[in-house]
Write a protein that holds these residues in place. Sequence first.
Motif, PDB file in Angstrom:
ATOM      1  N   GLU A  15       0.807  -1.221   0.000  1.00 17.03           N
ATOM      2  CA  GLU A  15       0.000   0.000   0.000  1.00 17.03           C
ATOM      3  C   GLU A  15       0.842   1.274   0.000  1.00 17.03           C
ATOM      4  O   GLU A  15       0.340   2.351  -0.309  1.00 17.03           O
ATOM      5  CB  GLU A  15      -0.941   0.004   1.205  1.00 17.03           C
ATOM      6  N   THR A  16       2.113   1.153   0.357  1.00 15.52           N
ATOM      7  CA  THR A  16       2.990   2.323   0.334  1.00 15.52           C
ATOM      8  C   THR A  16       3.652   2.539  -1.022  1.00 15.52           C
ATOM      9  O   THR A  16       4.324   3.546  -1.235  1.00 15.52           O
ATOM     10  CB  THR A  16       4.090   2.189   1.402  1.00 15.52           C
ATOM     11  N   GLN A  17       3.493   1.601  -1.947  1.00 19.21           N
ATOM     12  CA  GLN A  17       4.016   1.759  -3.312  1.00 19.21           C
ATOM     13  C   GLN A  17       2.937   1.305  -4.293  1.00 19.21           C
ATOM     14  O   GLN A  17       3.009   0.202  -4.857  1.00 19.21           O
ATOM     15  CB  GLN A  17       5.303   0.944  -3.500  1.00 19.21           C
ATOM     16  N   PRO A  18       1.936   2.145  -4.526  1.00 18.19           N
ATOM     17  CA  PRO A  18       0.756   1.731  -5.291  1.00 18.19           C
ATOM     18  C   PRO A  18       0.942   1.669  -6.803  1.00 18.19           C
ATOM     19  O   PRO A  18      -0.021   1.381  -7.525  1.00 18.19           O
ATOM     20  CB  PRO A  18      -0.268   2.804  -4.917  1.00 18.19           C
ATOM     21  N   ASN A  19       2.140   1.953  -7.315  1.00 19.96           N
ATOM     22  CA  ASN A  19       2.336   1.955  -8.772  1.00 19.96           C
ATOM     23  C   ASN A  19       2.045   0.596  -9.410  1.00 19.96           C
ATOM     24  O   ASN A  19       1.618   0.527 -10.573  1.00 19.96           O
ATOM     25  CB  ASN A  19       3.778   2.381  -9.099  1.00 19.96           C
ATOM     26  N   TRP A  20       2.269  -0.483  -8.686  1.00 20.20           N
ATOM     27  CA  TRP A  20       2.053  -1.824  -9.238  1.00 20.20           C
ATOM     28  C   TRP A  20       0.578  -2.079  -9.565  1.00 20.20           C
ATOM     29  O   TRP A  20       0.266  -2.937 -10.391  1.00 20.20           O
ATOM     30  CB  TRP A  20       2.556  -2.885  -8.263  1.00 20.20           C
ATOM     31  N   LYS A  21      -0.306  -1.342  -8.931  1.00 20.74           N
ATOM     32  CA  LYS A  21      -1.740  -1.569  -9.125  1.00 20.74           C
ATOM     33  C   LYS A  21      -2.215  -1.194 -10.530  1.00 20.74           C
ATOM     34  O   LYS A  21      -3.291  -1.629 -10.954  1.00 20.74           O
ATOM     35  CB  LYS A  21      -2.540  -0.788  -8.089  1.00 20.74           C
ATOM     36  N   SER A  22      -1.456  -0.403 -11.245  1.00 23.36           N
ATOM     37  CA  SER A  22      -1.847   0.000 -12.603  1.00 23.36           C
ATOM     38  C   SER A  22      -1.346  -0.965 -13.675  1.00 23.36           C
ATOM     39  O   SER A  22      -1.654  -0.790 -14.857  1.00 23.36           O
ATOM     40  CB  SER A  22      -1.316   1.408 -12.894  1.00 23.36           C
TER      41      SER A  22
ATOM     42  N   PRO B 263      -1.123  -4.274 -16.064  1.00 26.43           N
ATOM     43  CA  PRO B 263      -2.157  -5.178 -16.597  1.00 26.43           C
ATOM     44  C   PRO B 263      -2.276  -6.469 -15.775  1.00 26.43           C
ATOM     45  O   PRO B 263      -3.357  -7.008 -15.600  1.00 26.43           O
ATOM     46  CB  PRO B 263      -1.685  -5.460 -18.027  1.00 26.43           C
ATOM     47  N   HIS B 264      -1.136  -6.956 -15.310  1.00 26.18           N
ATOM     48  CA  HIS B 264      -1.101  -8.156 -14.465  1.00 26.18           C
ATOM     49  C   HIS B 264      -0.461  -7.751 -13.138  1.00 26.18           C
ATOM     50  O   HIS B 264       0.719  -7.998 -12.913  1.00 26.18           O
ATOM     51  CB  HIS B 264      -0.280  -9.247 -15.147  1.00 26.18           C
ATOM     52  N   PRO B 265      -1.228  -7.147 -12.240  1.00 25.02           N
ATOM     53  CA  PRO B 265      -0.639  -6.524 -11.045  1.00 25.02           C
ATOM     54  C   PRO B 265       0.053  -7.526 -10.128  1.00 25.02           C
ATOM     55  O   PRO B 265      -0.489  -8.587  -9.819  1.00 25.02           O
ATOM     56  CB  PRO B 265      -1.849  -5.892 -10.350  1.00 25.02           C
ATOM     57  N   GLN B 266       1.278  -7.169  -9.745  1.00 28.74           N
ATOM     58  CA  GLN B 266       2.033  -7.966  -8.786  1.00 28.74           C
ATOM     59  C   GLN B 266       2.928  -7.031  -7.986  1.00 28.74           C
ATOM     60  O   GLN B 266       3.776  -6.340  -8.545  1.00 28.74           O
ATOM     61  CB  GLN B 266       2.880  -9.041  -9.480  1.00 28.74           C
ATOM     62  N   CYS B 267       2.734  -7.019  -6.684  1.00 30.44           N
ATOM     63  CA  CYS B 267       3.488  -6.112  -5.815  1.00 30.44           C
ATOM     64  C   CYS B 267       4.944  -6.563  -5.725  1.00 30.44           C
ATOM     65  O   CYS B 267       5.235  -7.757  -5.596  1.00 30.44           O
ATOM     66  CB  CYS B 267       2.849  -6.104  -4.422  1.00 30.44           C
ATOM     67  N   ASP B 268       5.865  -5.590  -5.784  1.00 32.56           N
ATOM     68  CA  ASP B 268       7.283  -5.859  -5.602  1.00 32.56           C
ATOM     69  C   ASP B 268       7.558  -5.896  -4.096  1.00 32.56           C
ATOM     70  O   ASP B 268       7.713  -4.864  -3.455  1.00 32.56           O
ATOM     71  CB  ASP B 268       8.121  -4.772  -6.292  1.00 32.56           C
ATOM     72  N   LEU B 269       7.600  -7.103  -3.539  1.00 36.57           N
ATOM     73  CA  LEU B 269       7.708  -7.244  -2.086  1.00 36.57           C
ATOM     74  C   LEU B 269       9.076  -6.824  -1.557  1.00 36.57           C
ATOM     75  O   LEU B 269       9.180  -6.356  -0.420  1.00 36.57           O
ATOM     76  CB  LEU B 269       7.415  -8.697  -1.700  1.00 36.57           C
ATOM     77  N   GLY B 270      10.109  -7.000  -2.341  1.00 37.26           N
ATOM     78  CA  GLY B 270      11.422  -6.487  -1.980  1.00 37.26           C
ATOM     79  C   GLY B 270      12.119  -7.244  -0.866  1.00 37.26           C
ATOM     80  O   GLY B 270      11.712  -8.324  -0.439  1.00 37.26           O
ATOM     81  N   ARG B 271      13.209  -6.625  -0.379  1.00 37.53           N
ATOM     82  CA  ARG B 271      14.093  -7.284   0.577  1.00 37.53           C
ATOM     83  C   ARG B 271      13.440  -7.533   1.931  1.00 37.53           C
ATOM     84  O   ARG B 271      13.651  -8.571   2.548  1.00 37.53           O
ATOM     85  CB  ARG B 271      15.350  -6.432   0.791  1.00 37.53           C
ATOM     86  N   ARG B 272      12.672  -6.562   2.415  1.00 39.48           N
ATOM     87  CA  ARG B 272      12.133  -6.692   3.770  1.00 39.48           C
ATOM     88  C   ARG B 272      11.254  -7.932   3.920  1.00 39.48           C
ATOM     89  O   ARG B 272      11.373  -8.677   4.898  1.00 39.48           O
ATOM     90  CB  ARG B 272      11.360  -5.429   4.156  1.00 39.48           C
ATOM     91  N   VAL B 273      10.377  -8.163   2.950  1.00 38.95           N
ATOM     92  CA  VAL B 273       9.504  -9.335   3.018  1.00 38.95           C
ATOM     93  C   VAL B 273      10.323 -10.613   2.854  1.00 38.95           C
ATOM     94  O   VAL B 273      10.108 -11.606   3.570  1.00 38.95           O
ATOM     95  CB  VAL B 273       8.407  -9.250   1.946  1.00 38.95           C
ATOM     96  N   ALA B 274      11.284 -10.615   1.923  1.00 36.84           N
ATOM     97  CA  ALA B 274      12.105 -11.807   1.700  1.00 36.84           C
ATOM     98  C   ALA B 274      12.903 -12.171   2.949  1.00 36.84           C
ATOM     99  O   ALA B 274      12.962 -13.348   3.346  1.00 36.84           O
ATOM    100  CB  ALA B 274      13.048 -11.577   0.519  1.00 36.84           C
ATOM    101  N   ILE B 275      13.514 -11.164   3.577  1.00 37.38           N
ATOM    102  CA  ILE B 275      14.306 -11.423   4.789  1.00 37.38           C
ATOM    103  C   ILE B 275      13.417 -11.912   5.928  1.00 37.38           C
ATOM    104  O   ILE B 275      13.755 -12.860   6.645  1.00 37.38           O
ATOM    105  CB  ILE B 275      15.073 -10.155   5.195  1.00 37.38           C
ATOM    106  N   THR B 276      12.254 -11.294   6.080  1.00 32.12           N
ATOM    107  CA  THR B 276      11.337 -11.710   7.142  1.00 32.12           C
ATOM    108  C   THR B 276      10.870 -13.141   6.931  1.00 32.12           C
ATOM    109  O   THR B 276      10.822 -13.941   7.877  1.00 32.12           O
ATOM    110  CB  THR B 276      10.117 -10.769   7.191  1.00 32.12           C
TER     111      THR B 276
END
Length: 320
Positions: free
Chosen positions: A137-144, A146-159
Motif C-alpha cells: 500500500e505504500t508503493q501503489p504503482n504496481w496496481k496500474s 495489466p497483471h498486477p504484482q506487488c514488488d515485495l522487496g528485501r524486507r519481506v524476503a528477509i522476514t
Amino acid sequence: MSSPGPTLQQTEVADITLTVTAVLITSLRLCIRVRQKRLGIDDAWVALGMVFDFLLLISDCLYLQDYERYPQNTRIALYYMIAQFFYGVVWSSKLSMLFTIVRLTIPGKFRRFLMCAVGTFGAIWALLFSQLWWICETQPNWKSQPHPQCDLGRRVAITQMITDVLADFFLIVAPFFLIYKVRLSRSQKVRILSVFSTSAITTIVSLTHAYYIFAGGGLKEVMAAIVEASMSLIVANLSVVVAFIFRLSSDDDSPSNPTPIITFGGQHRTRMAATRVAVETTTIVLEDLSESRLRSMKTSDDDEIILHNNRERKQTKEWC
C-alpha cells in the motif's frame, strides 16, 4: 545467463497437481483420525490449511489465466488473496505440526513451553499478514499494471527467510526433547525423528521462494510459492499418514517376521492370546497424553510401549 521462467500453462499444471495431491493426503489423514476417533486441534489446523490451499488454487487460476476479463480492482484483490492464502496454508500447517507435538507431550514445563511457541507462531503469521499490506500500500504503482504484482522487496524476503527457518528448526528440534529419555531402540528413535525432520523440506523450498522474491518476482516467485504451500501441507500430514502405513505393513507381516510399528495419536486394537508365550510384535504408541491418566490406571494385555506408561514413572517425572 538466467534460465527462462515457467509459462502460465506450466504454472497452472503444477498448481493443480500439487494442490490436489496435498488435499488428498490431508483428506486421508482426517479419515484416519476420524476412524480412530482421535480428532484433535492439530487436525483442525491442517483442515484449515487444506481449505486455504484449495482457495489458493482457485485464486491462482483466476489470476494467471482469466485476469483480462476482470476489472483492475478485481485483479488487485486476486493478488492480495493469493498472498494471504499462501500465508494461511504455510502457517496453518506449521501450527498443526506444533500441536501434534503438544498432544504427544505430558503436562509439565515442556508442554507450557510448546504452548508459548504456539503463541509465537500466531504472532509471526499476524506480522507477515500485516507486512504485506504495509509494503504494497505504500508503493501503489504496481496496481496500474495489466497483471498486477506487488514488488515485495528485501524486507519481506528477509522476514520470510528468518521466520520460516526458525519455525522449521523448532519443529525439527522439539521432537528430540520429546523422545530423548524414552527407552526405544536406536532404529525406532531414528524412525520417529525422521518423520518430524521432514520440516527441512519446507525450509529448502521457502529459501528458494525468498530468493525469487529478491530476484524481482514474476512467475518464478508464483511457482515457488505454490510449491512451498503444497509441500508445507503435505509435510504436516506425514506424522499420521506414515504411521498408518507402517501399521498396515505390520499387520500384513507373518508372525515369523515381526516388525515394530510406530503410531502417532492412534489406538492399538490388537488383542494378544491368553496363553501366548513369546512377544513377536512391539508397538510404539505415541498417544494424546492429555487423555493418558485414565488409560494408565487400567490393566491391559496389549504389548505396548507408551510414552506415558506408569512402568516408566521415573522417566516421566524427569520429563516434568
